[in-house]
Design an enzyme around this catalytic site. Structure first.
Site, PDB file in Angstrom:
ATOM      1  N   ASP A  90      -5.394   4.418   0.067  1.00 23.14           N
ATOM      2  CA  ASP A  90      -4.249   4.742   1.072  1.00 23.14           C
ATOM      3  C   ASP A  90      -3.094   4.308   0.534  1.00 23.14           C
ATOM      4  O   ASP A  90      -1.707   4.854   0.837  1.00 23.14           O
ATOM      5  CB  ASP A  90      -4.581   5.100   2.483  1.00 23.14           C
ATOM      6  CG  ASP A  90      -3.365   5.467   3.555  1.00 23.14           C
ATOM      7  OD1 ASP A  90      -3.361   7.105   2.717  1.00 23.14           O
ATOM      8  OD2 ASP A  90      -2.627   5.196   5.015  1.00 23.14           O
ATOM      9  N   HIS A 139      -0.130   6.863   1.077  1.00 18.49           N
ATOM     10  CA  HIS A 139       0.092   6.505   2.618  1.00 18.49           C
ATOM     11  C   HIS A 139      -0.076   7.546   3.963  1.00 18.49           C
ATOM     12  O   HIS A 139       1.247   7.190   4.425  1.00 18.49           O
ATOM     13  CB  HIS A 139       1.134   4.755   2.540  1.00 18.49           C
ATOM     14  CG  HIS A 139       1.164   4.150   3.308  1.00 18.49           C
ATOM     15  ND1 HIS A 139       1.418   3.385   3.042  1.00 18.49           N
ATOM     16  CD2 HIS A 139       0.959   4.388   4.382  1.00 18.49           C
ATOM     17  CE1 HIS A 139       1.349   2.081   4.400  1.00 18.49           C
ATOM     18  NE2 HIS A 139       0.828   2.541   4.612  1.00 18.49           N
ATOM     19  N   THR A 167      -1.495   6.744   9.154  1.00 19.29           N
ATOM     20  CA  THR A 167      -1.315   7.779  10.585  1.00 19.29           C
ATOM     21  C   THR A 167      -0.248   8.989  10.626  1.00 19.29           C
ATOM     22  O   THR A 167       0.379   9.226  11.749  1.00 19.29           O
ATOM     23  CB  THR A 167      -0.653   6.480  11.079  1.00 19.29           C
ATOM     24  OG1 THR A 167       1.056   6.559  10.352  1.00 19.29           O
ATOM     25  CG2 THR A 167      -1.355   5.148  11.000  1.00 19.29           C
ATOM     26  N   GLU A 178       4.607   0.774  -3.522  1.00 23.35           N
ATOM     27  CA  GLU A 178       4.924   1.629  -2.712  1.00 23.35           C
ATOM     28  C   GLU A 178       5.933   1.653  -3.307  1.00 23.35           C
ATOM     29  O   GLU A 178       6.521   0.964  -2.640  1.00 23.35           O
ATOM     30  CB  GLU A 178       4.355   1.498  -1.962  1.00 23.35           C
ATOM     31  CG  GLU A 178       2.843   1.653  -1.931  1.00 23.35           C
ATOM     32  CD  GLU A 178       2.639   1.704   0.322  1.00 23.35           C
ATOM     33  OE1 GLU A 178       3.067   1.848   1.331  1.00 23.35           O
ATOM     34  OE2 GLU A 178       1.012   1.543   0.000  1.00 23.35           O
ATOM     35  N   ALA A 216      -5.609  -0.792   4.477  1.00 23.12           N
ATOM     36  CA  ALA A 216      -4.641  -1.800   5.368  1.00 23.12           C
ATOM     37  C   ALA A 216      -3.761  -1.437   4.616  1.00 23.12           C
ATOM     38  O   ALA A 216      -2.117  -1.315   4.670  1.00 23.12           O
ATOM     39  CB  ALA A 216      -5.900  -3.001   4.622  1.00 23.12           C
ATOM     40  N   ARG A 217      -2.980  -2.796   3.749  1.00 28.35           N
ATOM     41  CA  ARG A 217      -1.959  -2.569   3.221  1.00 28.35           C
ATOM     42  C   ARG A 217      -2.373  -3.244   0.814  1.00 28.35           C
ATOM     43  O   ARG A 217      -3.666  -4.001   0.600  1.00 28.35           O
ATOM     44  CB  ARG A 217      -1.101  -4.600   3.405  1.00 28.35           C
ATOM     45  CG  ARG A 217      -0.497  -4.835   4.679  1.00 28.35           C
ATOM     46  CD  ARG A 217       1.004  -2.932   4.214  1.00 28.35           C
ATOM     47  NE  ARG A 217       1.532  -3.259   5.425  1.00 28.35           N
ATOM     48  CZ  ARG A 217       1.545  -2.012   6.320  1.00 28.35           C
ATOM     49  NH1 ARG A 217       0.734  -1.489   5.849  1.00 28.35           N
ATOM     50  NH2 ARG A 217       2.214  -1.920   6.785  1.00 28.35           N
TER      51      ARG A 217
END
Length: 326
Positions: A266, A289, A292, A271, A241-242
């Site tokens: 991820d 990350h 996607t 970041e 998610a975050r």
């Protein structure tokens, strides 16, 4: 003169959609190399911008789309079209105050992110990360801990939105027992067979916790030292998610102590910086990350964001304004 759409990042995959958009609007890729340079360009070559297209990578030049950034935009700018599901980098309240509509792209990210969550879950549960480095160092199955099977394990989904539901559906095939916590219980159909439990029960009873909440003022630091202490010994945590939903230092401490058996990550709190203790712990299965990061998904995200931009140009109903502005 047709409206100007500024692209903070070039379109790489949905090029035919981009070409169609150029028939009804001027399109330009931002050449500014810093936030201050972009502010200066807003006084010059970008002074009539109508729509801004952004991606999660736009912050490399612009930084967050915070109140200061939004208040520098000219009065001609009426739309910000983001091509991701998470839009915590955009100050929606500041946009609303300026009469700027924000759109996002929730649907295209679901499958790829859920796929990666399952990979991280299985990899962390099976303790695969130590073996990856060990094999390349010339050790074949030496000094490795045993992993665990998913069958019968309680999978706690924190945040049962599109991605959370997709993870539950995928996890069914591995024999897990799915439970979830949301702000409120879902309908039976939306719960896809998972049982609703309190936040406290989710922490206390889950063998695996998979995080799928958006990042906002209510969820920042949602899982910290106190919450980790409430979890089962040997819990596995997955986060696609975050990063800032979890206190990274507390998670690293839990890994070091053995309270947390493994993590699959991820996303990260700061970041692109990753907590040094996480990097040093081989029970942390981590990717940069990539939720996607597939050709097909990125194409769909670009198409979705540009469809919102097309509708904005033509005055049609938008595909997906952010919920706060509905």
């Amino acid at each position: 003169m047709s409206p100007l759409i500024l692209f903070f990042n070039p379109v790489r995959h949905a090029t035919s959609t981009y070409e169609q958009l150029q028939k009804i609007a001027q399109t330009e890729v931002v050449t500014s190399t810093s936030r201050d340079e972009f502010y200066a360009d807003l006084q010059g070559k970008y002074h009539i911008v109508s729509i801004i297209y952004r991606t999660s990578a736009s912050g490399a030049v612009a930084g967050p789309f915070d109140a200061d950034f939004i208040n520098h935009l000219p009065p001609t700018c009426k739309f910000i079209c983001h091509n991701g599901a998470g839009y915590d980098q955009i100050d929606v309240d500041a946009c609303t105050a300026r009469g700027i509509t924000v759109t996002y792209a929730p649907d295209p990210v679901t499958d790829a992110t859920a796929d990666l969550a399952i990979w991280l879950m299985l990899g962390a549960l099976r303790q695969l990360n130590p073996s990856l480095g060990s094999l390349r160092q010339g050790n074949f199955k030496k000094g490795l801990s045993f992993g665990h099977d998913p069958q019968g394990k309680v999978l706690g989904i924190l945040g049962m939105g599109r991605i959370g539901r997709a993870v539950v559906k995928r996890a069914e095939g591995f024999g897990v027992v799915a439970r979830y916590h949301n702000r409120r219980p879902l309908s039976e159909d939306d719960a896809v067979g998972a049982e609703y439990v309190s936040f406290e029960r989710l922490l206390a009873e889950s063998d695996i916790i998979s995080v799928h909440v958006p990042l906002n003022e209510h969820t920042r630091g949602l899982i910290g030292k106190k919450e980790i202490a409430q979890m089962k010994d040997g819990v596995v945590i997955v986060n696609t998610a975050r990063g800032a939903v979890i206190d990274e230092a507390a998670m690293a401490e839990g890994l070091d102590s053995g309270k947390i058996a493994a993590v699959g990550l991820d996303v990260y709190e700061k970041e692109p910086v990753v907590n040094e203790k996480l990097l040093e712990n081989n029970r942390a299965l981590m990717v940069p990350h990539l939720g996607t990061h597939t050709v097909e998904t990125l194409r769909k995200m670009e198409e979705w964001a540009m469809e919102n931009a097309r509708r904005a140009v033509l005055g049609e109903d938008l595909l997906s304004p952010v919920p706060e502005q509905l």
